[in-house]
Motif scaffolding. Structure first.
Motif, PDB file in Angstrom:
ATOM      1  N   LYS A 147       0.824  -1.204   0.000  1.00  0.00           N
ATOM      2  CA  LYS A 147       0.000   0.000   0.000  1.00  0.00           C
ATOM      3  C   LYS A 147       0.860   1.255   0.000  1.00  0.00           C
ATOM      4  O   LYS A 147       0.539   2.242  -0.666  1.00  0.00           O
ATOM      5  CB  LYS A 147      -0.939   0.001   1.209  1.00  0.00           C
ATOM      6  N   SER A 155       0.729   4.028  -2.879  1.00  0.00           N
ATOM      7  CA  SER A 155       0.269   5.370  -2.535  1.00  0.00           C
ATOM      8  C   SER A 155       1.306   6.451  -2.801  1.00  0.00           C
ATOM      9  O   SER A 155       0.971   7.559  -3.204  1.00  0.00           O
ATOM     10  CB  SER A 155      -0.143   5.398  -1.061  1.00  0.00           C
ATOM     11  N   LEU A 198     -14.743   2.397   2.283  1.00  0.00           N
ATOM     12  CA  LEU A 198     -13.298   2.297   2.103  1.00  0.00           C
ATOM     13  C   LEU A 198     -12.523   2.946   3.238  1.00  0.00           C
ATOM     14  O   LEU A 198     -11.364   2.601   3.483  1.00  0.00           O
ATOM     15  CB  LEU A 198     -12.887   2.923   0.766  1.00  0.00           C
ATOM     16  N   ARG A 238     -11.134   0.235   8.054  1.00  0.00           N
ATOM     17  CA  ARG A 238     -10.015  -0.696   7.876  1.00  0.00           C
ATOM     18  C   ARG A 238     -10.488  -2.075   7.432  1.00  0.00           C
ATOM     19  O   ARG A 238      -9.819  -2.758   6.659  1.00  0.00           O
ATOM     20  CB  ARG A 238      -9.234  -0.807   9.185  1.00  0.00           C
ATOM     21  N   GLY A 271      -9.293  -2.049   1.781  1.00  0.00           N
ATOM     22  CA  GLY A 271      -8.845  -1.207   0.671  1.00  0.00           C
ATOM     23  C   GLY A 271      -9.235  -1.756  -0.676  1.00  0.00           C
ATOM     24  O   GLY A 271      -8.521  -1.574  -1.664  1.00  0.00           O
ATOM     25  N   GLY A 290      -7.707   9.089  -2.231  1.00  0.00           N
ATOM     26  CA  GLY A 290      -6.777   7.982  -2.071  1.00  0.00           C
ATOM     27  C   GLY A 290      -6.246   7.488  -3.398  1.00  0.00           C
ATOM     28  O   GLY A 290      -6.539   8.060  -4.453  1.00  0.00           O
ATOM     29  N   GLY A 334      -4.931   3.592  -5.517  1.00  0.00           N
ATOM     30  CA  GLY A 334      -4.925   2.142  -5.478  1.00  0.00           C
ATOM     31  C   GLY A 334      -4.431   1.566  -6.787  1.00  0.00           C
ATOM     32  O   GLY A 334      -4.015   2.300  -7.694  1.00  0.00           O
ATOM     33  N   ASN A 365      -5.806  -2.582  -2.916  1.00  0.00           N
ATOM     34  CA  ASN A 365      -4.683  -1.899  -2.247  1.00  0.00           C
ATOM     35  C   ASN A 365      -4.888  -0.396  -2.179  1.00  0.00           C
ATOM     36  O   ASN A 365      -3.957   0.396  -2.400  1.00  0.00           O
ATOM     37  CB  ASN A 365      -3.352  -2.227  -2.934  1.00  0.00           C
ATOM     38  N   ILE A 366      -6.119   0.000  -1.896  1.00  0.00           N
ATOM     39  CA  ILE A 366      -6.443   1.432  -1.832  1.00  0.00           C
ATOM     40  C   ILE A 366      -6.021   1.993  -0.481  1.00  0.00           C
ATOM     41  O   ILE A 366      -6.332   1.431   0.561  1.00  0.00           O
ATOM     42  CB  ILE A 366      -7.952   1.646  -2.052  1.00  0.00           C
ATOM     43  N   THR A 367      -5.305   3.080  -0.539  1.00  0.00           N
ATOM     44  CA  THR A 367      -4.964   3.822   0.669  1.00  0.00           C
ATOM     45  C   THR A 367      -5.801   5.094   0.693  1.00  0.00           C
ATOM     46  O   THR A 367      -5.660   5.956  -0.178  1.00  0.00           O
ATOM     47  CB  THR A 367      -3.474   4.200   0.680  1.00  0.00           C
TER      48      THR A 367
END
Length: 501
Positions: free
Chosen positions: A312, A316, A335, A338, A342, A457, A459, A494-496
């Motif tokens: 991540k 990011s 999203l 937690r 993600g 964010g 990803g 893998n989204i932050t």
């Protein structure tokens, strides 16, 4: 602090030194007194078992001196040429100073493009870790000679933060010409106050003024240090802003926090250890008195309690986004939690911007009304996203004309649970003919000119832009019928989320 203070376990430390601390702002002469003090500090840290990485700016500044040019040029080609001239002299200067203590160094030049590829990123990580295990001090700088705006880190504050994240450092020291973060420029505002502890970079931005700091030679300032602190603390790295005029403060600060970890202070009549995350609630004068030593002058940014995973962090902060995925407020709310992992389902997608391939980084934009989403509407928006995404994907029914490859891929279920009837019911409830490419899949608006589209964010896309556009707003069980295959039920992973709902 006394050098007899208890030493803690070995740490990995990244030290960033800016151009204004390396060369004089007007004469461009190397500031040998500061550089020598930094070298002595690094050698001292190495003697106590610590691993140290030095992030050094100054290539262009040294190039200016070499070519007798009075000020930093504006054109990219001239800056790149000066960097090429100055980098060799800069590393030679560092190597000569470290050589007085028989300390070996290594030059590491990076661009964002170098680490935007996952394999090259991991190679860079392995190289840095190997150098540290060999007892070498890596000296990192951005490769300005070949950098362009699209692949630049922007400044070495950001580079140092990403470096500290790459090697999972314990500390990042941002050395500058002031001894910490102030509410305003202390050179111009005598009423400015130093902030000792920062637990949230986002919260502190409203309390400080950062626009007036920075030198004519450097590219940064206090704002870039806040950005660097946000990146590093998110990766679990304790970040410190301190004065470059006294590099020994690094040793004192590490000793201070080592002693602090084993110290108990009265809390509600009982003695208890001081957790790092509670430092802002502790009387630092009382703690210093209990330690029989003063607190070194600095500002500390507390690391995240739950550090960002390496993948991540890489997504990011090191990748340059190839496009954007626009989501609704309900998906943003989910999203932000937690437990979402993600991962974005197609149900929350409103549209895409730009063209991107599967596996590329994308910005996550949330569409809001200009005045923002009313508080009472958040729960409704969230339920809308959850309801559309609620149908469990199931094993698809193969069409007679499907290719062998598509058949094999589509046989892989998107979920271990669910029944085939859920797909039939979902298809029956859809009034559109999904096999017709010319029919719009959904009727949601993309006209962001009447909305606020805010980046929240980043990803990694699991499908390309055209494919995500086709399945936007639909249940993930429909991916196979629309695309002919389904690697995963999530369109972006893998989204932050940087801006919580």
């Amino acid at each position: 602090m006394s050098r007899s203070a208890k030493r803690g376990p070995p740490s990995t430390i990244v030290i960033k030194l800016g151009t204004s601390s390396i060369v004089h702002e007007e004469t461009h002469q190397p500031l040998l007194s500061i550089l020598s003090a930094v070298v002595e500090t690094v050698v001292n840290l190495r003697n106590h078992g610590h691993k140290v990485v030095l992030v050094s700016s100054g290539a262009i500044g040294v190039g200016l001196r070499t070519m007798d040019i009075p000020q930093r040029p504006k054109s990219l080609s001239k800056k790149q040429a000066l960097a090429a001239i100055g980098q060799g002299r800069l590393i030679a200067l560092w190597d000569n100073l470290f050589g007085q203590f028989d300390q070996r160094t290594a030059q590491v030049l990076l661009t964002r493009g170098d680490i935007s590829d996952r394999t090259r990123y991991l190679n860079a990580v392995n190289t840095l870790n190997e150098l540290l295990s060999m007892g070498v001090v890596p000296i990192v700088n951005e490769n300005d000679t070949i950098s362009v705006s699209e692949i630049k880190f922007g400044d070495n504050d950001t580079l140092s933060a990403i470096t500290s994240s790459m090697i999972h450092a314990d500390y990042l020291f941002l050395l500058t010409d002031v001894d910490g973060l102030y509410t305003s420029n202390p050179r111009k505002d005598p009423s400015s106050k130093k902030i000792d502890v920062v637990t949230s970079v986002a919260a502190i931005r409203a309390q400080v003024s950062t626009s007036t700091l920075g030198s004519s030679l450097g590219t940064g300032g206090m704002e870039t240090k806040l950005i660097a602190a946000e990146i590093a603390t998110g990766a679990g790295v304790t970040t410190v802003i301190a004065s470059s005029k006294q590099p020994s403060v690094i040793v004192d600060t590490i000793d201070y926090y080592t002693a602090l970890k084993g110290t108990s202070v009265p809390t509600s009549g009982a003695a208890s250890p001081v957790p790092p995350q509670k430092l802002n609630q502790v009387d630092l004068d009382e703690v210093s008195a209990s330690l029989s030593c003063p607190r070194p002058p600095h500002t500390v940014f507390q690391p995240s309690v739950i550090p960002m995973r390496d993948l991540k962090a890489w997504t990011s902060h090191t990748l340059y986004p190839a496009g954007s995925v626009i989501i609704d407020s309900g998906a943003h709310i989910v999203l932000s939690r937690r437990e979402s992992g993600g991962r974005l389902l197609p149900a929350g997608v409103l549209g895409v911007r730009g063209s991107f391939a599967s596996g590329q980084a994308v910005r996550i934009l949330v569409r809001r009304h200009a005045e923002g989403v009313p508080v009472e509407a958040k729960e409704v928006a969230q339920m809308s996203y959850v309801n559309v995404a609620a149908t469990t994907p199931c094993t698809p029914i193969l069409e007679p004309g499907a290719s062998a490859t598509a058949s094999v891929i589509s046989l892989v279920p998107l979920s271990r649970s669910g029944s085939s009837s859920s797909l039939v019911d979902d298809m029956a409830s859809d009034s559109q003919t999904i096999m017709d490419d010319d029919v719009p899949l959904i009727e949601k608006m993309d006209e962001c000119e009447v909305w606020d589209c805010v980046e929240v964010g980043r990803g990694l896309a699991n499908y390309n832009s055209a494919q995500i556009s086709r399945v936007r707003g639909l249940n993930s069980s429909r991916i196979v019928q629309l695309l002919g295959y389904a690697d995963t039920e999530y369109v972006v992973e893998n989204i932050t989320v940087r801006v919580a709902a």
